[in-house]
Design an enzyme around this catalytic site. Structure first.
Site, short mmCIF file in Angstrom:
data_model
loop_
_atom_site.label_atom_id
_atom_site.label_comp_id
_atom_site.label_asym_id
_atom_site.label_seq_id
_atom_site.Cartn_x
_atom_site.Cartn_y
_atom_site.Cartn_z
N LYS A 1 -3.36 8.48 2.49
CA LYS A 1 -4.41 8.30 3.19
C LYS A 1 -4.31 8.85 4.73
O LYS A 1 -5.23 9.30 5.48
CB LYS A 1 -5.04 6.66 3.20
CG LYS A 1 -5.41 6.43 2.03
CD LYS A 1 -6.58 6.94 1.45
CE LYS A 1 -7.13 6.10 0.37
NZ LYS A 1 -8.27 7.02 -0.33
N TYR B 1 0.90 -1.18 -0.11
CA TYR B 1 -0.06 -0.01 -0.02
C TYR B 1 0.94 1.26 -0.07
O TYR B 1 0.54 2.17 -0.54
CB TYR B 1 -0.99 -0.08 1.29
CG TYR B 1 -2.19 0.71 0.87
CD1 TYR B 1 -3.06 0.45 -0.26
CD2 TYR B 1 -2.45 2.14 1.56
CE1 TYR B 1 -3.90 1.24 -0.70
CE2 TYR B 1 -3.60 2.88 1.55
CZ TYR B 1 -4.52 2.36 0.40
OH TYR B 1 -5.54 3.06 0.15
P1 NAD Z 1 -12.33 3.34 -8.33
O1 NAD Z 1 -11.16 3.37 -9.57
O2 NAD Z 1 -13.75 3.08 -9.14
O3 NAD Z 1 -12.46 5.04 -7.97
C1 NAD Z 1 -11.40 5.86 -8.20
C2 NAD Z 1 -11.81 7.02 -8.78
O4 NAD Z 1 -10.75 7.97 -8.57
C3 NAD Z 1 -12.00 6.90 -10.46
O5 NAD Z 1 -13.27 7.49 -10.75
C4 NAD Z 1 -10.87 7.96 -10.93
O6 NAD Z 1 -11.28 8.49 -12.26
C5 NAD Z 1 -10.88 8.82 -9.66
N1 NAD Z 1 -9.68 9.75 -9.99
C6 NAD Z 1 -8.17 9.33 -9.96
N2 NAD Z 1 -7.59 10.40 -10.24
C7 NAD Z 1 -8.21 11.61 -10.42
C8 NAD Z 1 -8.17 12.90 -10.52
N3 NAD Z 1 -6.84 13.30 -10.74
N4 NAD Z 1 -9.45 13.76 -10.76
C9 NAD Z 1 -10.43 13.16 -10.49
N5 NAD Z 1 -10.84 11.75 -10.31
C10 NAD Z 1 -9.73 11.09 -10.36
O7 NAD Z 1 -11.82 2.88 -7.19
P2 NAD Z 1 -12.62 2.84 -5.76
O8 NAD Z 1 -11.98 1.76 -5.14
O9 NAD Z 1 -13.96 3.15 -5.83
O10 NAD Z 1 -11.86 4.03 -4.94
C11 NAD Z 1 -12.81 5.04 -4.34
C12 NAD Z 1 -12.09 5.54 -3.13
O11 NAD Z 1 -12.16 4.38 -2.23
C13 NAD Z 1 -10.48 5.80 -3.18
O12 NAD Z 1 -10.32 6.93 -2.43
C14 NAD Z 1 -9.93 4.47 -2.49
O13 NAD Z 1 -8.62 4.83 -2.25
C15 NAD Z 1 -10.74 4.22 -1.47
N6 NAD Z 1 -11.04 2.90 -0.98
C16 NAD Z 1 -11.01 1.81 -1.75
C17 NAD Z 1 -10.95 0.68 -1.11
C18 NAD Z 1 -11.01 -0.60 -2.14
O14 NAD Z 1 -10.57 -1.74 -1.53
N7 NAD Z 1 -11.50 -0.62 -3.28
C19 NAD Z 1 -10.67 0.56 0.22
C20 NAD Z 1 -10.61 1.73 0.85
C21 NAD Z 1 -10.92 2.88 0.25
#
Ligand code: NAD
Length: 258
Positions: free
Chosen positions: A166, A159
């Protein structure tokens, strides 16, 4: 009785890339309870995915607006457009993060200055930049919710630079909560368990993490998009009106285990 008080409120949802996105799970619930949902996207590909997903919601008030969180200009343009079109913003879902793949794969000590800054800019500073741009339109108070992960608090294999981002995101969330509280704006983080999404594909150890959670978490299973969406709805709603500056874990209880 309308416990949530989200109906007809205007909520900006940032970060829907496809139907697996955590943000899409949240948006679906918001649409179900009658919120006006404004989607922001970075890539044209995401825009067309969002528009397809919205085909089932034609009777709802929605908008789809470009916003690249790496650019102040793009953020300002997006929020000016949202403000002009909808007047008041009541809530924001910040579900955006990114880091270079090599900074997740390589040893942490190899992290480059540029890679570190890029992860921070996209995944942590973006929350501050978005709050600043939205503030003039959050005239009735409101709720901002961001998405974090346990890697903010603990060292999790693979990570790396995202864990540091984060940690900064959670700290920024608390500082924003303190700063904006007087204006009736609450700011909280949801720390979601591991969920298979596009972003998760970038984490090399993801499958191992899923197995470990199943074995170790009190609920003996992984969490899912819908559970995260439900708690996010609570955090956006009247039900959580006394809560700000908190990181709330939706992870089958995994974080409490040794
Ligand atoms: P995802 O890939 O579907 O979403 C990530 C989004 O970030 C995408 O829509 C992408 O276009 C956007 N993004 C990246 N760079 C960008 C920029 N410069 N401007 C605008 N948008 C931008 O994946 P997800 O898992 O739904 O992620 C969403 C959030 O949840 C993130 O912050 C991720 O770290 C967090 N998260 C995910 C998990 C997991 O296991 N999937 C767990 C905990 C937290």
């Amino acid at each position: 009785m309308d416990l949530l008080q989200i109906k007809d409120k205007t909520i900006v949802v940032m970060g829907v890339a496809n139907e697996r996105s955590i943000a899409w799970g949240i948006a679906k619930k918001l649409l179900e309870v009658g919120a006006n949902v404004i989607f922001t996207y970075r890539k044209e590909r995401s825009k067309s995915k969002i528009e397809k997903l919205l085909a089932d919601y034609t009777e709802h008030t929605t908008a789809t607006i470009e916003c690249d969180v790496n650019s102040d200009q793009s953020i300002a343009k997006a929020f000016t457009q949202i403000g002009e079109q909808f007047g008041t913003i009541h809530g924001i879902v910040h579900s955006v993060a990114f880091a270079h793949a090599e900074d997740l794969k390589n040893r942490f000590v190899e992290t480059t200055r540029e890679g570190y800054a890029f992860a921070q800019d996209t995944s942590a500073y973006s929350l501050v930049a978005v709050a600043k741009a939205a503030l003039p339109y959050m005239t009735e108070g409101g709720s901002i919710v961001t998405m974090s992960y346990l890697g903010a608090q603990r060292v999790l294999d693979g990570y790396n630079v995202m864990g540091v981002a984060k940690a900064a995101l959670e700290a920024a969330m608390r500082y924003l909560a303190a700063d904006l509280g007087a204006e009736g704006i609450r700011v909280n983080a949801i720390s979601a368990g591991a969920i298979r999404t596009l972003a998760a594909k970038g984490v090399p150890s993801f499958n191992t993490i899923l197995h470990k959670i199943e074995e170790t978490a009190p609920l003996k299973r992984n969490t899912n998009q819908e559970e995260v969406a439900d708690m996010t709805l609570v955090m956006l709603s009247h039900l959580s009106r006394g809560v700000t500056g908190e990181t709330i874990y939706i992870d089958s209880g995994y974080n409490i285990m040794g």
